[in-house]
Design an enzyme around this catalytic site. Structure first.
Site, PDB file in Angstrom:
ATOM      1  N   SER A 242     -67.361 -62.646  86.867  1.00  0.00           N
ATOM      2  CA  SER A 242     -67.637 -63.649  85.842  1.00  0.00           C
ATOM      3  C   SER A 242     -66.374 -64.485  85.637  1.00  0.00           C
ATOM      4  CB  SER A 242     -68.033 -62.976  84.530  1.00  0.00           C
ATOM      5  OG  SER A 242     -66.876 -62.416  83.943  1.00  0.00           O
ATOM      6  N   LYS A 243     -66.485 -65.463  84.758  1.00  0.00           N
ATOM      7  CA  LYS A 243     -65.355 -66.380  84.520  1.00  0.00           C
ATOM      8  C   LYS A 243     -64.084 -65.632  84.100  1.00  0.00           C
ATOM      9  CE  LYS A 243     -67.303 -70.758  84.353  1.00  0.00           C
ATOM     10  NZ  LYS A 243     -68.696 -70.754  83.903  1.00  0.00           N
ATOM     11  N   ARG A 244     -64.288 -64.471  83.454  1.00  0.00           N
ATOM     12  CA  ARG A 244     -63.154 -63.648  83.041  1.00  0.00           C
ATOM     13  C   ARG A 244     -62.219 -63.312  84.219  1.00  0.00           C
ATOM     14  NH1 ARG A 244     -64.415 -58.315  82.819  1.00  0.00           N
ATOM     15  NH2 ARG A 244     -66.602 -58.920  82.845  1.00  0.00           N
ATOM     16  N   HIS A 245     -62.775 -63.274  85.419  1.00  0.00           N
ATOM     17  CA  HIS A 245     -61.972 -62.914  86.586  1.00  0.00           C
ATOM     18  C   HIS A 245     -61.294 -64.114  87.237  1.00  0.00           C
ATOM     19  CE1 HIS A 245     -65.006 -59.592  86.427  1.00  0.00           C
ATOM     20  NE2 HIS A 245     -63.900 -58.900  86.545  1.00  0.00           N
ATOM     21  N   GLY A 246     -61.476 -65.296  86.667  1.00  0.00           N
ATOM     22  CA  GLY A 246     -60.924 -66.492  87.301  1.00  0.00           C
ATOM     23  C   GLY A 246     -62.074 -67.433  87.622  1.00  0.00           C
TER      24      GLY A 246
END
Ligand code: GLU
Length: 473
Positions: A242-246
């Site tokens: 998800s966006k949390r990972h980049g």
């Protein structure tokens, strides 16, 4: 049999790296087998589909080098490759299926069906027992596919081997809504049949849909394609990507200065590999070896740091001219204006050294900012890194004197002049070179010093040392 595979993005968002990886595997499979790679647009969701997302997706696929042989934008023997143009065809199929008894009308609202289903489960019966009506088909109502109750749906997935679904785990699902619009299941299956798709390689999240598609295909009187469900991408922490990972949109990597060949290579390593040892490989090597049957069942980790590392490998392997061409927009963005021809010549003298230190193209801009812009101010801490601040004025004065005597303003003459200083001052080399670097480039990190000074030019170099000296008092 000609291999015919497809990519079927929904233009309801930007191209996700996971979808790009699926597209890549389809493309590789088509190329390896001298088959056809098709691109269709799954835009049955008229509310959320936009022209902008479609353009973004097509642009990203092209940037990655995944040209398609048939489909949106390039045409082909099947007319339109856009689902919104084919609603009549989907309706025709749904009505045909009602005629043959494979599907039926159902006009009950979803809440009633929910209650019926609960009742069925409580009584240990299949939901179809309640949902299917004995009454004759009605003119209005949603159309559902009747799930055959006597046998499980079994298929051999190229990645997951034998997969089996029991009929009680499958609902009589809607294929045509009461407003006449097709569901994803109907549109996707009719397209795969009409376009003669031989292999469907798609994300594992769609595995629960596959028995439905198989039953629909069979109800239409055809044999289903071969399926390959690709493992999903995870972050390095093992959670769903998800966006949390980049960044998860392919276009973020494109605008972030990544090279398409590096992104291609990296995506190809997510669930597949050329062999046990090789990490860096090009598209021809991948095409020569690729097989869907070799894709791993295990989830693959998408690691942005590894991608950045790989990009650095590709940046350093670029020819000098190509590097300059690719770095150019990033340098101009960093500087905030277009550069003159004379400034580009200066950049070219230092470009190979910048290239060695670049993972992502925008870093090239940061490294040469000192060449084309004024230094905004010195960070007081940067002087303190290698020596006490009281020593710096003397070093700068001596360096300035030495540089004033330089005749031919080249890196080697500059180097000879500055290399004499540590001995003369009785200090180690870094105690001389580091303050000079800060004074001239504004930073304690820069391309190699002598080349940086040569590229900056005599007047600017001397002026900067004078200014730094003045600021230090
Ligand atoms: N439009 C679907 C999606 O983007 C396609 C799935 C499929 O490949 O069948 O998820």
């Amino acid at each position: 049999m000609t291999v015919r595979v497809r990519m079927a993005p929904s233009p309801t968002g930007t191209l996700h790296v996971g979808t790009a990886r699926a597209a890549l595997f389809n493309w590789l499979y088509a190329r390896h087998n001298h088959g056809v790679f098709m691109l269709r647009i799954d835009d049955t969701d008229r509310e959320r589909s936009t022209q902008e997302f479609e353009e973004e997706i097509l642009g990203s696929l092209r940037w990655l080098g995944l040209e398609w042989d048939e489909g949106v934008g390039v045409g082909g023997p099947h007319g339109s490759y856009r689902q919104s143009d084919r609603f009549d065809r989907y309706r025709e199929v749904a009505h045909d299926l009602v005629r043959t008894g494979a599907a039926y009308y159902d006009d009950r609202p979803a809440e009633d069906l929910g209650a019926l289903r609960t009742q069925a489960v409580a009584e240990g019966l299949h939901p179809a027992h309640f949902i299917r009506r004995p009454d004759p088909p009605r003119a209005e109502g949603a159309i559902r596919l009747a799930i055959p109750q006597d046998t499980p749906v079994v298929f051999d997935d190229l990645v997951r081997d034998r997969v089996s679904f029991e009929p009680e785990d499958l609902d009589d699902f809607v294929i045509l809504r009461s407003d006449g619009t097709p569901t994803y299941h109907l549109a996707s299956t009719v397209d795969d049949v009409d376009y003669e798709i031989t292999h469907v390689a798609r994300g594992e999240d769609l595995l629960p849909s596959t028995p439905k598609h198989i039953l629909l295909t069979r109800a239409m009187g055809h044999t289903e394609p071969i399926y390959a469900h690709l493992p999903l991408l995870f972050g390095t922490d093992g959670r769903k990507l998800s966006k949390r990972h980049g960044a998860t949109a392919l276009s973020d990597y494109r605008s972030g200065g990544y090279l398409p060949e590096a992104v291609f290579n990296y995506l190809a390593t997510l669930g597949w590999g050329l062999d046990a040892e090789t990490t860096i490989f090009d598209r021809e090597q991948a095409v020569a070896k690729f097989d869907l049957a070799d894709v791993s069942k295990n989830p693959a980790a998408f690691d942005p740091e590894k991608l950045a590392w790989m990009n650095g490998e590709y940046v350093r392997a670029l020819g000098a001219e190509r590097f300059i061409e690719l770095a150019r927009p990033h340098v101009e963005t960093a500087v905030g204006r277009t550069l003159t021809a004379e400034e580009w010549e200066r950049f070219e003298t230092i470009a190979p050294l910048v290239q060695e230190r670049t993972h992502l193209l925008p870093e090239a801009g940061d490294q040469v900012l000192f060449l084309f812009g004024e230094i905004e101010g010195y960070d007081p801490d940067s002087w303190d890194k290698v020596m006490t601040r009281d020593e710096v004025p003397k070093v700068l004065d001596t360096a300035r004197e030495a540089l004033e005597t330089v005749g031919d303003w080249t890196a080697s003459v500059i180097e000879t002049a500055l290399r004499a200083l540590p001995d003369r001052l009785g200090v180690g080399a870094s105690r001389v070179f580091q303050p000079v670097r800060v004074a001239v480039t504004g930073s304690s990190v820069s391309p190699p010093l002598f080349e940086s000074i040569a590229a900056l030019g005599r007047d600017a170099t001397l002026a900067r040392i004078t200014r730094a000296r003045r600021e230090l008092g």
